[in-house]
Design a protein around this motif. Structure first.
Motif, PDB file in Angstrom:
ATOM      1  N   ALA A  36      24.956  17.686  36.931  1.00  0.00           N
ATOM      2  CA  ALA A  36      25.662  18.847  36.373  1.00  0.00           C
ATOM      3  C   ALA A  36      25.052  20.141  36.903  1.00  0.00           C
ATOM      4  CB  ALA A  36      25.600  18.815  34.847  1.00  0.00           C
ATOM      5  N   SER A  37      23.723  20.172  36.998  1.00  0.00           N
ATOM      6  CA  SER A  37      23.040  21.347  37.535  1.00  0.00           C
ATOM      7  C   SER A  37      23.338  21.554  39.014  1.00  0.00           C
ATOM      8  CB  SER A  37      21.526  21.192  37.323  1.00  0.00           C
ATOM      9  OG  SER A  37      20.820  22.274  37.898  1.00  0.00           O
ATOM     10  N   LYS A  38      23.341  20.468  39.786  1.00  0.00           N
ATOM     11  CA  LYS A  38      23.616  20.567  41.217  1.00  0.00           C
ATOM     12  C   LYS A  38      25.036  21.077  41.472  1.00  0.00           C
ATOM     13  CE  LYS A  38      21.492  19.316  44.315  1.00  0.00           C
ATOM     14  NZ  LYS A  38      20.579  20.032  45.244  1.00  0.00           N
ATOM     15  N   TRP A  39      26.013  20.534  40.749  1.00  0.00           N
ATOM     16  CA  TRP A  39      27.398  20.968  40.949  1.00  0.00           C
ATOM     17  C   TRP A  39      27.603  22.397  40.454  1.00  0.00           C
ATOM     18  CZ3 TRP A  39      30.094  18.892  44.457  1.00  0.00           C
ATOM     19  CH2 TRP A  39      30.022  17.526  44.731  1.00  0.00           C
ATOM     20  N   GLY A  40      26.830  22.793  39.437  1.00  0.00           N
ATOM     21  CA  GLY A  40      26.881  24.183  38.999  1.00  0.00           C
ATOM     22  C   GLY A  40      26.387  25.118  40.096  1.00  0.00           C
TER      23      GLY A  40
END
Length: 207
Positions: A36-40
């Motif tokens: 989720a952090s990477k795609w954010g």
């Protein structure tokens, strides 16, 4: 030492399964949060690229408008000279047409001047126009990509909620003194976990 009763064996098996589910779910929760952090981050990068492309497109469009305004001014002088029958002045002005206007002007004359001036032709392309179109297309593409990345991040965030539910149900299954209730909660946790893992496998991965 007497053999363990079936109840004790079931209890130990339930505890082992619960520990396994807790361990696996904790790892999957961390993984979903990481994704989720990477795609954010990818969303932020794409939004930044879209904004940059839009600014560059605006600059290219300004260049194209300035070039077109200059060509219109020069062409207006040619029209006046041609209307006055001053072929020498008309030729002098024509020799100073910009490359974009010269190309369209020659095509316009070759077609018998049937259109409303060379500016109405598709082959009139002032400097900056093509670049602006490409940059606007890139901005649209990056903006759409940013929205897609945002949705992917949201999907992974939703999975963390599902995994948190698995952790909750598993923990509750070990606190309840009634065997059938604990087993029911553990079974429900396993079902939710399997569904969450199935969904997880369909999501793209960003390292």
């Amino acid at each position: 030492m007497a053999d363990d009763s079936p109840h004790d064996r079931w209890s130990r098996a339930q505890e082992i399964v619960a520990v396994f589910v807790l361990s696996i779910t904790a790892v999957l929760t961390a993984w979903a949060g990481f994704e989720a952090s990477k795609w954010g981050g990818e969303m932020s990068i794409a939004f930044s690229q879209a904004s940059s492309a839009r600014i560059q497109a605006a600059s290219a469009e300004g260049q194209a408008r300035a070039s077109q305004q200059f060509d219109l001014t020069v062409y207006a002088q040619w029209v006046l000279a041609d209307a006055d029958g001053d072929t020498e002045l008309a030729q002098y002005i024509e020799d100073r047409f910009s490359p974009a206007l010269s190309t369209a002007f020659e095509g316009w004359q070759a077609d018998g001047m049937s259109e409303n001036g060379p500016f109405a032709r598709d082959d009139y392309v002032p400097p900056g126009q093509e670049e602006a179109e490409k940059l606007n297309a890139r901005a649209d593409e990056k903006f759409a990509q940013a929205l897609e990345n945002n949705q992917r991040g949201d999907n992974y965030s939703l999975l963390t909620v599902m995994f948190a539910l698995v952790l909750f149900l598993t923990a509750m299954s070990q606190r309840d003194g009634k065997t059938w209730v604990g087993r029911t909660l553990l079974g429900l946790a396993i079902v939710v976990g399997v569904v969450a893992v199935g969904i997880l496998l369909t999501f793209p991965v960003k390292i």
